[in-house]
Write a protein that holds these residues in place. Structure first.
Motif, PDB file in Angstrom:
ATOM      1  N   LEU A  60       0.812  -1.213   0.000  1.00 50.47           N
ATOM      2  CA  LEU A  60       0.000   0.000   0.000  1.00 50.47           C
ATOM      3  C   LEU A  60       0.848   1.268   0.000  1.00 50.47           C
ATOM      4  CD1 LEU A  60      -2.682  -1.058   2.665  1.00 50.47           C
ATOM      5  CD2 LEU A  60      -2.771  -1.360   0.178  1.00 50.47           C
ATOM      6  N   GLN A  61       2.156   1.136   0.076  1.00 51.08           N
ATOM      7  CA  GLN A  61       3.025   2.308   0.144  1.00 51.08           C
ATOM      8  C   GLN A  61       3.001   3.077  -1.177  1.00 51.08           C
ATOM      9  OE1 GLN A  61       7.509   2.196   0.040  1.00 51.08           O
ATOM     10  NE2 GLN A  61       7.244   2.779   2.193  1.00 51.08           N
ATOM     11  N   LEU A  62       2.887   4.400  -1.075  1.00 46.98           N
ATOM     12  CA  LEU A  62       2.867   5.276  -2.240  1.00 46.98           C
ATOM     13  C   LEU A  62       4.149   6.080  -2.349  1.00 46.98           C
ATOM     14  CD1 LEU A  62      -0.733   6.782  -2.029  1.00 46.98           C
ATOM     15  CD2 LEU A  62       0.056   5.008  -3.602  1.00 46.98           C
ATOM     16  N   GLN A  63       4.519   6.390  -3.579  1.00 44.51           N
ATOM     17  CA  GLN A  63       5.634   7.289  -3.847  1.00 44.51           C
ATOM     18  C   GLN A  63       5.076   8.571  -4.457  1.00 44.51           C
ATOM     19  OE1 GLN A  63       9.166   6.877  -3.339  1.00 44.51           O
ATOM     20  NE2 GLN A  63       9.005   9.088  -3.709  1.00 44.51           N
ATOM     21  N   GLU A  64       5.422   9.699  -3.895  1.00 43.76           N
ATOM     22  CA  GLU A  64       4.926  10.990  -4.381  1.00 43.76           C
ATOM     23  C   GLU A  64       5.793  11.508  -5.525  1.00 43.76           C
ATOM     24  OE1 GLU A  64       3.231  14.366  -1.745  1.00 43.76           O
ATOM     25  OE2 GLU A  64       5.341  14.880  -2.058  1.00 43.76           O
ATOM     26  N   HIS A  65       5.122  12.047  -6.544  1.00 42.39           N
ATOM     27  CA  HIS A  65       5.815  12.669  -7.681  1.00 42.39           C
ATOM     28  C   HIS A  65       5.170  14.040  -7.911  1.00 42.39           C
ATOM     29  CE1 HIS A  65       7.234   8.569  -8.611  1.00 42.39           C
ATOM     30  NE2 HIS A  65       5.970   8.194  -8.434  1.00 42.39           N
ATOM     31  N   LEU A  66       5.897  15.115  -7.637  1.00 43.88           N
ATOM     32  CA  LEU A  66       5.371  16.460  -7.829  1.00 43.88           C
ATOM     33  C   LEU A  66       5.930  17.074  -9.110  1.00 43.88           C
ATOM     34  CD1 LEU A  66       5.520  17.905  -4.192  1.00 43.88           C
ATOM     35  CD2 LEU A  66       3.598  16.804  -5.369  1.00 43.88           C
ATOM     36  N   VAL A  67       5.052  17.721  -9.869  1.00 47.18           N
ATOM     37  CA  VAL A  67       5.492  18.423 -11.075  1.00 47.18           C
ATOM     38  C   VAL A  67       6.288  19.654 -10.640  1.00 47.18           C
ATOM     39  CG1 VAL A  67       4.744  19.636 -13.156  1.00 47.18           C
ATOM     40  CG2 VAL A  67       3.456  17.635 -12.333  1.00 47.18           C
ATOM     41  N   PRO A  68       7.459  19.898 -11.218  1.00 50.14           N
ATOM     42  CA  PRO A  68       8.244  21.077 -10.822  1.00 50.14           C
ATOM     43  C   PRO A  68       7.422  22.357 -10.962  1.00 50.14           C
ATOM     44  CG  PRO A  68       9.561  19.629 -12.204  1.00 50.14           C
ATOM     45  CD  PRO A  68       8.157  19.100 -12.246  1.00 50.14           C
ATOM     46  N   GLY A 228      -4.607  -0.715 -13.710  1.00 48.00           N
ATOM     47  CA  GLY A 228      -3.423  -1.171 -14.419  1.00 48.00           C
ATOM     48  C   GLY A 228      -2.383  -0.088 -14.622  1.00 48.00           C
ATOM     49  N   SER A 229      -2.743   1.160 -14.299  1.00 47.83           N
ATOM     50  CA  SER A 229      -1.813   2.273 -14.455  1.00 47.83           C
ATOM     51  C   SER A 229      -0.718   2.194 -13.393  1.00 47.83           C
ATOM     52  CB  SER A 229      -2.558   3.608 -14.323  1.00 47.83           C
ATOM     53  OG  SER A 229      -1.654   4.691 -14.242  1.00 47.83           O
ATOM     54  N   THR A 230       0.463   2.686 -13.741  1.00 48.89           N
ATOM     55  CA  THR A 230       1.525   2.749 -12.741  1.00 48.89           C
ATOM     56  C   THR A 230       1.251   3.847 -11.729  1.00 48.89           C
ATOM     57  OG1 THR A 230       2.791   4.195 -14.214  1.00 48.89           O
ATOM     58  CG2 THR A 230       3.288   1.839 -14.297  1.00 48.89           C
ATOM     59  N   ASP A 231       0.402   4.811 -12.081  1.00 49.24           N
ATOM     60  CA  ASP A 231      -0.003   5.860 -11.142  1.00 49.24           C
ATOM     61  C   ASP A 231      -1.296   5.439 -10.458  1.00 49.24           C
ATOM     62  OD1 ASP A 231       1.960   8.042 -11.564  1.00 49.24           O
ATOM     63  OD2 ASP A 231       1.198   7.949 -13.612  1.00 49.24           O
ATOM     64  N   ALA A 232      -1.335   5.573  -9.133  1.00 53.55           N
ATOM     65  CA  ALA A 232      -2.525   5.220  -8.367  1.00 53.55           C
ATOM     66  C   ALA A 232      -3.486   6.394  -8.254  1.00 53.55           C
ATOM     67  CB  ALA A 232      -2.132   4.749  -6.970  1.00 53.55           C
ATOM     68  N   ALA A 269      -2.447  18.573 -13.882  1.00 49.34           N
ATOM     69  CA  ALA A 269      -2.035  17.879 -12.662  1.00 49.34           C
ATOM     70  C   ALA A 269      -0.790  18.545 -12.082  1.00 49.34           C
ATOM     71  CB  ALA A 269      -1.762  16.418 -12.971  1.00 49.34           C
ATOM     72  N   VAL A 270      -0.733  18.594 -10.760  1.00 47.02           N
ATOM     73  CA  VAL A 270       0.446  19.131 -10.084  1.00 47.02           C
ATOM     74  C   VAL A 270       1.277  18.021  -9.470  1.00 47.02           C
ATOM     75  CG1 VAL A 270      -0.671  21.334  -9.617  1.00 47.02           C
ATOM     76  CG2 VAL A 270      -0.800  19.503  -7.904  1.00 47.02           C
ATOM     77  N   GLY A 271       0.782  16.791  -9.566  1.00 49.77           N
ATOM     78  CA  GLY A 271       1.531  15.671  -9.019  1.00 49.77           C
ATOM     79  C   GLY A 271       0.777  14.379  -9.175  1.00 49.77           C
ATOM     80  N   SER A 272       1.387  13.306  -8.711  1.00 47.12           N
ATOM     81  CA  SER A 272       0.748  11.992  -8.732  1.00 47.12           C
ATOM     82  C   SER A 272       1.369  11.123  -7.645  1.00 47.12           C
ATOM     83  CB  SER A 272       0.903  11.319 -10.100  1.00 47.12           C
ATOM     84  OG  SER A 272       2.269  11.050 -10.376  1.00 47.12           O
ATOM     85  N   TYR A 273       0.687  10.018  -7.363  1.00 46.82           N
ATOM     86  CA  TYR A 273       1.204   9.017  -6.423  1.00 46.82           C
ATOM     87  C   TYR A 273       1.177   7.665  -7.118  1.00 46.82           C
ATOM     88  CZ  TYR A 273       0.647  12.464  -2.686  1.00 46.82           C
ATOM     89  OH  TYR A 273       0.745  13.583  -1.892  1.00 46.82           O
ATOM     90  N   SER A 274       2.261   6.929  -7.010  1.00 47.55           N
ATOM     91  CA  SER A 274       2.315   5.576  -7.567  1.00 47.55           C
ATOM     92  C   SER A 274       2.658   4.600  -6.450  1.00 47.55           C
ATOM     93  CB  SER A 274       3.368   5.488  -8.671  1.00 47.55           C
ATOM     94  OG  SER A 274       4.666   5.775  -8.159  1.00 47.55           O
TER      95      SER A 274
END
Length: 444
Positions: A60-68, A228-232, A269-274
């Motif tokens: 269930l762990q997420l990794q945050e990805h923020l758009v610069p 199925g997306s790599t982004d949750a 989008a300003v970011g995503s979590y995968s």
């Protein structure tokens, strides 16, 4: 833009905690009602089972990805700047009709009991075909505990375009109806297309996503993505809505300006979590299908439910992440120094085909009370809500024949507004709310 001086989310004191706790208890009873309405004894999902294994919880762990920020600012500057929710509402050009003015087929999709207190069908221009379908809802009561965004009471409804029908350019896209509900008798709305900016901020593409779940917290909007997306989850900023200048089928920079499949507004989008475990799968990370905001925890939290098919032998998961309380991270999840977010609580449930989830924790309770909306085909499209905890599950029944097909037909996600006592949801035809007092009255 949210007027932070006046409406910034207030840190709750003991009085507000008590009020939310009381509301939680009310919704608890509520959910119990709706719960029973949905299923037969054989469908009872049983007690929630905590995920005790570290292997299970690690999925269930997420990794945050923020758009610069520089990329977002470059795009905003090129498009003439950003606007906020109030600007979109001021140009609303679509209207919702009250239930009495809707077709009988539309009204038939509403809950049998408890009856909807407010119910609306969409502008006919938006329902000429079944290409676009609503599936998720969140409100300004999720965003701010005073229930308002600026001076407005707002409902957001998420729609997804079919991947098989309609214009090729529109297939799979996601849009949000930004609805002004200041006057419940005359709600109006405008459309905003969800987009994803390029890495350098020079253009954007449409978000191809099944936004079955959507949650608005502070100035951020979190939405589910396609299975199925790599982004949750994708993250949007309600203060970064931008105007298009060309009404064409194309999406992004075009000759003469900016286009978004004919929509006047876009939100990049300003970011995503995968999931760090990878794309969702039967044996790995879950496929989130439902989101909601829980203001009864400390800190406030994002609640998620997983979609599993009715014939699956794998129990679905319910879990939550804490929202960050650090300055300048409004609406984002709490993460460690590596940008990773771990689930604060997680369970398995016997419920399948989950379309909506709510959670509250009454004072003194060791377990949260979870309200799960599910739609097995055996219910002919009508379903309901189960209330579950670690001790068991409860549901409500209705009618003289003790029917359990009480909830809405084809219902979507759930959003609870503690300031008004309403639970909002959508069917594939209508937007509606149910007062907690009505749900309580139908409890057996």
């Amino acid at each position: 833009m949210k007027h932070r001086g006046r409406h910034r989310r207030r840190r709750r004191g003991a009085a507000l905690r008590a009020a939310l706790a009381g509301t939680a208890l009310a919704l608890t009873a509520t959910a119990t009602i709706v719960s029973a309405s949905q299923a037969t004894v054989a469908d009872n999902p049983g007690a929630l089972k905590p995920l005790a294994s570290t292997t299970d919880s690690a999925r269930l762990q997420l990794q945050e990805h923020l758009v610069p920020r520089r990329s977002l600012d470059r795009l905003a500057t090129a498009m003439g700047g950003t606007i906020g929710v109030a600007d979109v509402l001021s140009t609303a050009d679509h209207t919702l009709r009250e239930a009495a003015d809707c077709d009988s087929d539309d009204r038939d999709s509403l809950p049998v009991t408890p009856a909807a207190d407010e119910a609306y069908c969409w502008d006919p221009a938006d329902t000429l075909t079944d290409d676009w379908r609503p599936a998720s809802v969140t409100t300004s009561s999720d965003a701010d505990d005073d229930g308002l965004w600026g001076a407005n009471r707002v409902v957001l409804a998420g729609w997804t375009h079919s991947t098989d029908t309609g214009p090729a350019a529109s297939r799979g896209l996601a849009r949000v109806a930004v609805i002004n509900t200041n006057d419940p008798a005359h709600p109006s709305y405008s459309w905003v297309l969800l987009t994803v900016p390029s890495a350098d901020g020079s253009t954007y593409r449409g978000l191809a996503s099944q936004i079955s779940g959507m949650a608005w917290y502070e100035d951020k909007l979190l939405v589910t993505t396609v299975q199925g997306s790599t982004d949750a989850l994708y993250v949007y900023d309600l203060n970064r809505i931008q105007r298009t200048s060309v009404l064409a089928d194309a999406i992004g920079r075009v000759r003469g300006g900016w286009s978004a499949d004919g929509f006047r507004y876009v939100m990049p989008a300003v970011g995503s979590y995968s999931f760090t475990a990878g794309a969702c799968s039967a044996s790995g990370a879950p496929c989130p299908s439902a989101l909601s905001v829980d203001r009864g925890t400390a800190p406030d939290s994002l609640v998620l439910g997983e979609w599993t098919s009715a014939d699956s032998d794998r129990p679905a998961r319910l879990w939550r992440y804490a929202f960050d309380e650090a300055p300048r991270r409004d609406g984002l999840l709490a993460t460690d120094t590596f940008g990773r977010a771990d689930a604060a609580e997680a369970y398995r449930t016997g419920a399948s085909e989950i379309r909506g989830v709510l959670s509250y924790r009454p004072p003194g309770a060791t377990d949260s009370l979870w309200y799960v909306g599910h739609l097995p085909g055996a219910m002919d499209g009508h379903g309901g809500l189960w209330r579950q905890d670690t001790k068991g599950a409860q549901a409500a029944r209705c009618g003289s024949d003790d029917s359990h097909r009480c909830w809405a037909e084809g219902t979507g996600s759930l959003s609870y507004a503690p300031d008004t006592g309403e639970v909002w949801s959508v069917t594939d035809r209508m937007l509606f709310s149910v007062p907690l007092r009505s749900i309580d009255a139908s409890l057996r």
